[in-house]
Design a protein around this motif. Structure first.
Motif, PDB file in Angstrom:
ATOM      1  N   ALA A  38       0.705  -1.024  -0.307  1.00  0.00           N
ATOM      2  CA  ALA A  38       0.475  -0.008  -0.045  1.00  0.00           C
ATOM      3  C   ALA A  38       1.039   1.616  -0.180  1.00  0.00           C
ATOM      4  CB  ALA A  38      -0.954  -0.348   1.306  1.00  0.00           C
ATOM      5  N   ASP A  39       0.000   1.747  -0.392  1.00  0.00           N
ATOM      6  CA  ASP A  39       0.584   3.968  -0.062  1.00  0.00           C
ATOM      7  C   ASP A  39      -0.380   4.571   0.524  1.00  0.00           C
ATOM      8  OD1 ASP A  39      -1.173   4.681  -1.908  1.00  0.00           O
ATOM      9  OD2 ASP A  39       0.353   5.292  -3.625  1.00  0.00           O
ATOM     10  N   GLU A  40       0.161   5.675   0.713  1.00  0.00           N
ATOM     11  CA  GLU A  40      -0.694   6.767   1.591  1.00  0.00           C
ATOM     12  C   GLU A  40      -2.187   6.612   1.069  1.00  0.00           C
ATOM     13  OE1 GLU A  40       3.450   7.513   1.965  1.00  0.00           O
ATOM     14  OE2 GLU A  40       2.315   7.092   0.092  1.00  0.00           O
ATOM     15  N   HIS A  41      -2.583   6.857  -0.209  1.00  0.00           N
ATOM     16  CA  HIS A  41      -3.872   6.573  -0.528  1.00  0.00           C
ATOM     17  C   HIS A  41      -4.617   5.274  -0.630  1.00  0.00           C
ATOM     18  CE1 HIS A  41      -2.688  10.693  -1.936  1.00  0.00           C
ATOM     19  NE2 HIS A  41      -0.739  10.209  -2.167  1.00  0.00           N
ATOM     20  N   GLN A  42      -3.801   4.199  -0.739  1.00  0.00           N
ATOM     21  CA  GLN A  42      -3.718   2.424  -0.250  1.00  0.00           C
ATOM     22  C   GLN A  42      -4.813   2.715  -1.170  1.00  0.00           C
ATOM     23  OE1 GLN A  42      -4.036   1.006   3.041  1.00  0.00           O
ATOM     24  NE2 GLN A  42      -3.582   3.476   3.722  1.00  0.00           N
ATOM     25  N   GLY A 119       4.924  -2.671  15.229  1.00  0.00           N
ATOM     26  CA  GLY A 119       4.521  -1.517  14.508  1.00  0.00           C
ATOM     27  C   GLY A 119       4.086  -1.853  13.157  1.00  0.00           C
ATOM     28  N   TYR A 120       3.579  -0.620  13.383  1.00  0.00           N
ATOM     29  CA  TYR A 120       2.853  -0.905  11.755  1.00  0.00           C
ATOM     30  C   TYR A 120       2.398   1.044  11.500  1.00  0.00           C
ATOM     31  CZ  TYR A 120      -1.071   2.109  13.856  1.00  0.00           C
ATOM     32  OH  TYR A 120      -2.105   3.352  14.543  1.00  0.00           O
ATOM     33  N   ASP A 121       2.462   1.488  10.000  1.00  0.00           N
ATOM     34  CA  ASP A 121       2.868   2.438   9.410  1.00  0.00           C
ATOM     35  C   ASP A 121       1.461   2.906   9.324  1.00  0.00           C
ATOM     36  OD1 ASP A 121       2.775   4.994   7.604  1.00  0.00           O
ATOM     37  OD2 ASP A 121       4.788   4.396   7.169  1.00  0.00           O
ATOM     38  N   PRO A 122       1.215   4.222   9.673  1.00  0.00           N
ATOM     39  CA  PRO A 122      -0.366   4.735   9.919  1.00  0.00           C
ATOM     40  C   PRO A 122      -0.643   5.085   8.615  1.00  0.00           C
ATOM     41  CG  PRO A 122       0.869   5.820  11.914  1.00  0.00           C
ATOM     42  CD  PRO A 122       1.640   5.061  11.302  1.00  0.00           C
ATOM     43  N   TRP A 123       0.514   5.635   8.470  1.00  0.00           N
ATOM     44  CA  TRP A 123      -0.031   6.187   6.421  1.00  0.00           C
ATOM     45  C   TRP A 123      -0.274   5.253   5.697  1.00  0.00           C
ATOM     46  CZ3 TRP A 123      -1.318  10.279   5.103  1.00  0.00           C
ATOM     47  CH2 TRP A 123      -1.899  11.479   5.873  1.00  0.00           C
ATOM     48  N   LEU A 124       0.143   3.595   6.340  1.00  0.00           N
ATOM     49  CA  LEU A 124      -0.109   2.430   5.095  1.00  0.00           C
ATOM     50  C   LEU A 124      -1.065   1.490   5.866  1.00  0.00           C
ATOM     51  CD1 LEU A 124       3.607   1.692   4.197  1.00  0.00           C
ATOM     52  CD2 LEU A 124       1.928   3.606   2.930  1.00  0.00           C
ATOM     53  N   THR A 125      -2.023   2.199   6.325  1.00  0.00           N
ATOM     54  CA  THR A 125      -2.824   1.153   6.843  1.00  0.00           C
ATOM     55  C   THR A 125      -3.946   2.132   6.947  1.00  0.00           C
ATOM     56  OG1 THR A 125      -0.850   0.430   8.575  1.00  0.00           O
ATOM     57  CG2 THR A 125      -3.188  -0.834   9.513  1.00  0.00           C
TER      58      THR A 125
END
Length: 608
Positions: A38-42, A119-125
């Motif tokens: 994913a990217d920031e736009h999902q 850990g997780y990236d909130p921009w990619l989730t």
């Protein structure tokens, strides 16, 4: 033309990269990390710099997620990618797991321990995904930790830069509706939902709303951008100005305040006190967290652009028809070329491989003079590679086409007036009885969808079994949906419409969907036949009591008669096939040279 992805999708690098990631996680005090595709736009398609899952694991499919823990790691993919993941990933490092049967939040219940920090990236989730992960961690006594800076970015030394593809305006005559009209419609939707604003996170929603197209994503004409649409007042569009020429900037500034991407956070902060519509299935959790921190109230709901975009207007429909006529002529030229090449392969005097086919087909499309891009990486599968549902040929996997075998080609084009997607399965040499049986059962399923008549309110899941019935009767099935939505010079995969076991969106007039049942025998061959279809009102038989919908078939190209066992087809199915081939012949014949037209005449002779 063809580009190889061998360098980035190299399974031999998985062990070393996983080890480096674990070292980085240990430095940050994390037990594990989630790596979504994913990217920031999902979106389904992402720019090269967001291909973190591929870089880490070697897996190049369009959907998947990895979980890396201190002592184990897994790669989660759905049925489309089972064989592909096994081939592309080092399975001694990344355990392949069925994404649908055992998704990460379920798998983690048996993999995490109390006190672990995941850990997780909130921009990619997405908001919804983060909620499921958080609930899993809480039940175990573990902690879900939002990272500040993605740890893969810290170890990916040659990560590609953010793309700066130029933006173009989609003219109103092709879009079929002005930006002002679209914004007014969306504002009305927001008023009906009693919200003050909506945040558009999906790039195709932004492109549709503002009648722009971009080139930041391979094969998908969108620009990386966010937008905040208020119920009252001017929208805000966050996009890198280096992508805009003077005309494009003037076009956008006539309807919105245009700002740099770095100003997006400030724009979210200004939603303090507002009721803000967020699509939890597609919006990054980082956006929701920022709005809540600013004092805004989140209202869960669908992206307000989703349905208006899916319901194609008259201009978009006519543009799509024109694109399919143009693309169909190019594809018939390709089929005639392939048929000649296959004949010399069969007699032992010629050679051909998967990459050569990809390049030839794209060449025929480029000869139209109107191809903007292909609509996805062409699936060019010879023999056993055709059994890999979303196979992508590379220099390493490129396979020679041999006889006897089946060849599967799934491809499409992006034109200013429409997006195409077509699959055909072609014989090389004499097909076996098994091949003909399986092909005909797939064809019966495709015809069943093509001729379906159904009441208003019908969802894709209710139609899906029609495509599978003939296969089920023989104890067979396929592990992918029967159809996905398609955009108008936008993403080749568009929601919410789809025909699948999980398709819940009602089908509505103007929606474009693929019709693509298949059958795959691992290590032997794959079969898929795909046309795009348009939902339209259907006639009601005498005595009928309810309004009905049906499909118009948009794709125009022959279905290989040599693979059809006519005795398995009903009279109605033969009638449909012969009528379809007659239409293909009548529409495309005038667009072809004499030699190719003669080939088409033979390829579309009646079977009934």
């Amino acid at each position: 033309m063809f580009q190889s992805f061998d360098e980035i999708a190299d399974p031999t690098l998985g062990a070393g990269r996983a080890a480096r990631l674990r070292t980085e996680l240990e430095r940050r005090g994390l037990t594990g990390f989630i790596v979504p595709r994913a990217d920031e736009h999902q979106g389904e398609y992402v720019p090269p710099g967001a291909e973190r899952l591929r870089w880490l694991t070697g897996f190049s499919g369009s959907a998947g997620v990895a979980v890396v823990l201190a002592n184990r790691a897994a790669i989660f993919v759905d049925g489309r990618y089972t064989l592909q993941a096994q081939a592309q990933c080092d399975t001694t490092v990344f355990e392949p797991v069925d994404l649908m049967a055992n998704p990460p939040h379920v798998w983690l219940k048996g993999a995490l321990a109390a006190g672990d920090r995941l850990g997780y990236d909130p921009w990619l989730t997405t908001v919804a995904s983060a909620r499921r992960l958080r609930e899993t961690c809480a039940a175990i006594g573990a902690e879900l930790v939002a990272v500040d800076g993605n740890p893969i970015d810290a170890i990916w030394a040659d990560r590609p830069d953010v793309p700066l593809g130029p933006v173009t305006c989609q003219p109103d005559e092709l879009a079929g509706e002005s930006v002002a009209s679209k914004l007014a419609r969306v504002a009305s939707i927001l008023a009906d939902k009693n919200v003050d604003a909506a945040v558009l996170t999906q790039t195709d929603s932004v492109a549709w709303t503002f009648n722009i197209r971009g080139s930041d994503i391979p094969h998908t004409p969108v620009a990386l951008a966010f937008s905040i649409l208020p119920r009252d007042g001017r929208p805000r569009l966050f996009i890198d100005g280096r992508k805009l020429g003077n005309a494009e900037r003037d076009h956008l500034e006539a309807h919105a305040d245009v700002a740099k991407p770095a100003a997006f956070a400030d724009g979210l902060d200004k939603l303090a006190g507002a009721r803000v519509l967020i699509d939890e299935s597609s919006a990054a959790e980082a956006i929701a967290l920022r709005i809540k921190a600013a004092g805004g109230t989140l209202v869960a709901g669908d992206d307000p652009v989703l349905l208006p975009k899916a319901r194609k207007n008259a201009s978009e429909i006519e543009g799509t028809r024109a694109a399919h006529r143009r693309d169909g002529a190019a594809f018939v030229h390709f089929l005639a070329w392939f048929d000649a090449a296959a004949s010399v392969i069969s007699d032992g005097s010629g050679e051909l491989d998967e990459i050569a086919v990809v390049e030839a087909l794209e060449g025929f499309r480029r000869q139209t003079g109107q191809l903007v891009d292909i609509s996805f990486d062409t699936i060019s599968g010879a023999g056993p590679n055709g059994a890999i549902v979303h196979y992508r040929v590379s220099r390493a996997t490129n396979r020679a086409i041999a006889a006897p075998s089946l060849f599967l080609i799934d491809s499409g084009g992006q034109y200013r007036d429409g997006t195409t997607d077509i699959t055909r399965t072609l014989p090389v040499g004499m097909p076996t009885t098994e091949m003909r049986d399986r092909f005909t059962r797939v064809l019966k399923g495709m015809i069943a969808i093509s001729i379906a008549r159904f009441p208003i309110g019908t969802i894709g899941a209710q139609l899906d079994s029609l495509a599978r019935f003939a296969l089920w009767q023989a104890g067979l099935d396929y592990d992918h949906g029967t159809g996905h939505g398609v955009g108008s010079f936008l993403s080749v995969h568009e929601g919410p419409q789809r025909i699948s076991k999980t398709g819940t969106a009602p089908l509505e007039p103007g929606m474009i969907i693929s019709n693509e049942p298949g059958y795959y025998r691992p290590d032997h061959f794959g079969i898929r036949i795909e046309n795009l279809i348009l939902v339209e009102p259907a006639s009601v038989p005498d005595g009928g009591e309810r309004p009905m919908l049906g499909f118009e078939t948009l794709t125009l190209a022959p279905i290989d008669r040599r693979l059809i066992e006519a005795t398995l087809l009903t009279r109605a199915e033969l009638k449909w096939l012969d009528a379809y081939h007659a239409r293909v012949r009548d529409v495309l014949g005038p667009l072809l040279d004499a030699e190719t037209r003669d080939w088409l005449e033979k390829a579309t002779e009646p079977l009934g």
